[in-house]
Design an enzyme around this catalytic site. Structure first.
Site, PDB file in Angstrom:
ATOM      1  N   GLY A 103       0.696  -1.255   0.007  1.00 47.34           N
ATOM      2  CA  GLY A 103      -0.044   0.016   0.175  1.00 47.34           C
ATOM      3  C   GLY A 103       0.794   1.335  -0.154  1.00 47.34           C
ATOM      4  N   GLU A 114       4.708  -6.176   0.579  1.00 51.25           N
ATOM      5  CA  GLU A 114       4.168  -6.256  -0.902  1.00 51.25           C
ATOM      6  C   GLU A 114       3.923  -5.289  -1.784  1.00 51.25           C
ATOM      7  OE1 GLU A 114       0.579  -8.305   0.578  1.00 51.25           O
ATOM      8  OE2 GLU A 114       1.491 -10.146   1.238  1.00 51.25           O
ATOM      9  N   PRO A 115       4.890  -4.466  -1.925  1.00 50.07           N
ATOM     10  CA  PRO A 115       4.730  -3.257  -2.936  1.00 50.07           C
ATOM     11  C   PRO A 115       4.260  -3.836  -4.160  1.00 50.07           C
ATOM     12  CG  PRO A 115       7.066  -3.907  -2.808  1.00 50.07           C
ATOM     13  CD  PRO A 115       6.339  -4.932  -1.680  1.00 50.07           C
ATOM     14  N   GLY A 116       3.333  -2.982  -4.833  1.00 51.28           N
ATOM     15  CA  GLY A 116       2.794  -3.316  -6.300  1.00 51.28           C
ATOM     16  C   GLY A 116       2.950  -1.821  -6.761  1.00 51.28           C
ATOM     17  N   ARG A 117       1.994  -1.054  -6.450  1.00 54.70           N
ATOM     18  CA  ARG A 117       1.721   0.379  -7.008  1.00 54.70           C
ATOM     19  C   ARG A 117       3.113   1.018  -6.930  1.00 54.70           C
ATOM     20  NH1 ARG A 117      -2.968   3.738  -6.229  1.00 54.70           N
ATOM     21  NH2 ARG A 117      -3.340   2.033  -4.684  1.00 54.70           N
ATOM     22  N   ARG A 155     -10.103   4.403 -12.428  1.00 50.13           N
ATOM     23  CA  ARG A 155      -9.781   4.791 -11.097  1.00 50.13           C
ATOM     24  C   ARG A 155     -10.374   6.231 -10.741  1.00 50.13           C
ATOM     25  NH1 ARG A 155      -5.413   6.098  -9.282  1.00 50.13           N
ATOM     26  NH2 ARG A 155      -5.820   5.349  -7.133  1.00 50.13           N
ATOM     27  N   CYS A 199     -19.755   6.540 -23.353  1.00 52.67           N
ATOM     28  CA  CYS A 199     -21.126   7.138 -22.975  1.00 52.67           C
ATOM     29  C   CYS A 199     -21.420   7.328 -21.410  1.00 52.67           C
ATOM     30  CB  CYS A 199     -22.020   6.273 -23.684  1.00 52.67           C
ATOM     31  SG  CYS A 199     -23.686   7.161 -24.137  1.00 52.67           S
ATOM     32  N   TYR A 228      -3.194  -0.636 -11.456  1.00 49.81           N
ATOM     33  CA  TYR A 228      -4.660  -0.591 -11.545  1.00 49.81           C
ATOM     34  C   TYR A 228      -5.329   0.114 -12.561  1.00 49.81           C
ATOM     35  CZ  TYR A 228      -3.375  -2.208  -6.988  1.00 49.81           C
ATOM     36  OH  TYR A 228      -2.607  -2.876  -5.863  1.00 49.81           O
TER      37      TYR A 228
END
Length: 461
Positions: free
Chosen positions: A276, A318-321, A358, A389, A419
């Protein structure tokens, strides 16, 4: 003090924009912290990434396209691995996963978290050693658990009593002893958007610490003695900019760890504090340096263990972003520019909420720039919107662009590595964009563009 991501900086303020957004002296200037490391304006005025002009990327690969800076991604992998020293760094595959990404992770020595059978299949296809894979998920199916056990996944993070029972039956039937961690809801609510703050009590993930479910789950696993309990796990949210929440989470996890030792005489060898870690989407974001985060987290765990007279467990994060988010930007082409009665200028691009949900989903903030050229015109406050639309199909809510922005211009939106492709959809039957990796003056497709034929192939009539 940074503004809350879901707060007033996203208010609908028309021509004035949010209070923090300042008119730039030069609308062509890039803010380095928002862009991948190799991005710069070349001699032609166009953005270059990895030595490749974005006009060349458009000509070769089309738009919209996710542009992935491989050098930047590798550098961030190394920074986290070096910062956390002896701790284990699990890249959070949910942020963005592809076969090429997994291969890089293997080369850089990171481990990998997956959440579904599909992500597990990509992890194995990319050559990630199974013992370096962790399986997450609040509702893992029997098929997914079986696939993980048969592959020899290194750890399964159990999330419910139903799952413990399922996995126990699978272990007995297969004659295996899967390694597990118990996901604990520690009651720490990260200062972030409600929908991505995952450790408060009223949510679907994990076993409640305060309600006693976490201790009960540990007791059951140890009593059954079928699964190998390796440790405790927590995840307190996303877009976190300091270690204060992790400090509280670690203290509460370790109190449960101490209780396990008192009741069962067992010191659990592992502890996972989740991920996070935040990134900069706009100049209002102030991400912490991974080295500072690592120093804080390691210090916190050592101090708490000393106070509780526990051995220091093997730590994992657990780094992802924080690894992939800044390593990618999305390249669009402008189709229309519309000035609505002096209220707002709408700049419509050839993508939108199907390639970046997002903004609509989280009210997330992004930045943007005209990427294919420079302009001598003054800045105007604009809104970058998509082709779908939906009135909420907004890519960048407020940004200064040159007054001569026009159809055919390229717009680049940084910070879209996490993401965006992983949450992309075919809304309005729009094919999803490709992911184009760039390094050392060369570009290559690592996830190809979908076609209308792909969409029709699934529609069996």
């Amino acid at each position: 003090m940074r503004a809350h991501e879901a707060g007033t900086l996203h208010a609908d303020l028309g021509m004035n924009g949010p209070s923090w957004l300042r008119t730039p002296d030069d609308v062509n200037t890039l803010v380095p912290m928002l862009w991948p490391k190799t991005v710069r304006r070349g001699t032609s005025g166009a953005l270059e990434v990895g030595g490749v002009d974005v006009n060349e990327i458009r000509n070769q690969h089309g738009t919209p396209a996710y542009v992935f800076d491989e050098e930047d991604f590798r550098a961030r992998c190394r920074t986290f691995k070096e910062a956390f020293g002896g701790a284990e760094v699990y890249y959070a595959g949910k942020a963005f996963i592809a076969t090429a990404i997994v291969r890089i992770l293997v080369e850089e020595g990171l481990s990998l978290d997956v959440c579904t059978g599909g992500e597990l299949a990509i992890a194995l296809r990319g050559g990630m050693p199974p013992e370096r894979i962790g399986l997450h998920g609040n509702n893992k199916s029997v098929a997914e658990l079986t696939a993980a056990v048969e592959a020899g996944v290194g750890r399964i993070i159990v999330d419910s009593f139903d799952e413990i029972e399922r996995l126990t039956r699978i272990a007995i039937n297969t004659g295996t002893r899967p390694k597990v961690m118990v996901r604990v809801t520690v009651g720490v609510e990260a200062h972030t958007h409600e929908f991505i703050a995952t450790a408060h009590e009223d949510q679907k993930f994990g076993f409640s610490l305060s309600g006693g479910a976490a201790a009960e789950a540990v007791d059951k696993i140890l009593a059954d003695d079928v699964l190998e309990l390796r440790g405790l796990h927590s995840h307190i949210g996303s877009q976190i900019f300091d270690a204060s929440g992790f400090e509280v989470a670690a203290r509460r996890l370790l109190s449960l760890q101490a209780r396990v030792y008192e009741v069962h005489g067992r010191e659990l060898p592992e502890l996972d504090l989740g991920g996070g870690f935040g990134i900069a989407y706009t100049t209002q974001d102030e991400p912490a340096d991974p080295r500072d985060l690592a120093a804080d987290l390691l210090r916190i765990v050592k101090q708490e263990c000393a106070a509780l007279h526990l051995s220091v467990p093997h730590l994992s994060v657990e780094p992802g972003r924080a690894i992939v988010g800044p390593a990618m930007f999305t390249l669009y082409e402008v189709g229309t520019v519309k000035d609505v009665d002096g209220i707002r200028t709408y700049v419509s691009v050839d993508g939108g909420m199907s390639d970046n949900i997002r903004t609509a989903l989280y009210d997330a903030a992004y930045s943007a720039t005209v990427a294919g050229r420079v302009s001598a015109e003054p800045p105007i406050l604009a809104r970058v919107v998509g082709k779908h639309c939906e009135s909420g199909d907004i890519v960048v809510k407020d940004e200064f662009l040159p007054a001569d922005v026009k159809a055919g211009d390229l717009i680049a939106v940084p910070g879209t590595g996490a993401y965006c492709r992983s949450m992309a959809s075919n809304y309005n039957h729009v094919p999803r964009p490709p992911v184009v990796a760039v390094v050392d003056g060369e570009s290559r497709v690592i996830v190809r563009r979908e076609t209308v034929d792909d969409l029709l192939r699934l529609d069996v009539g």
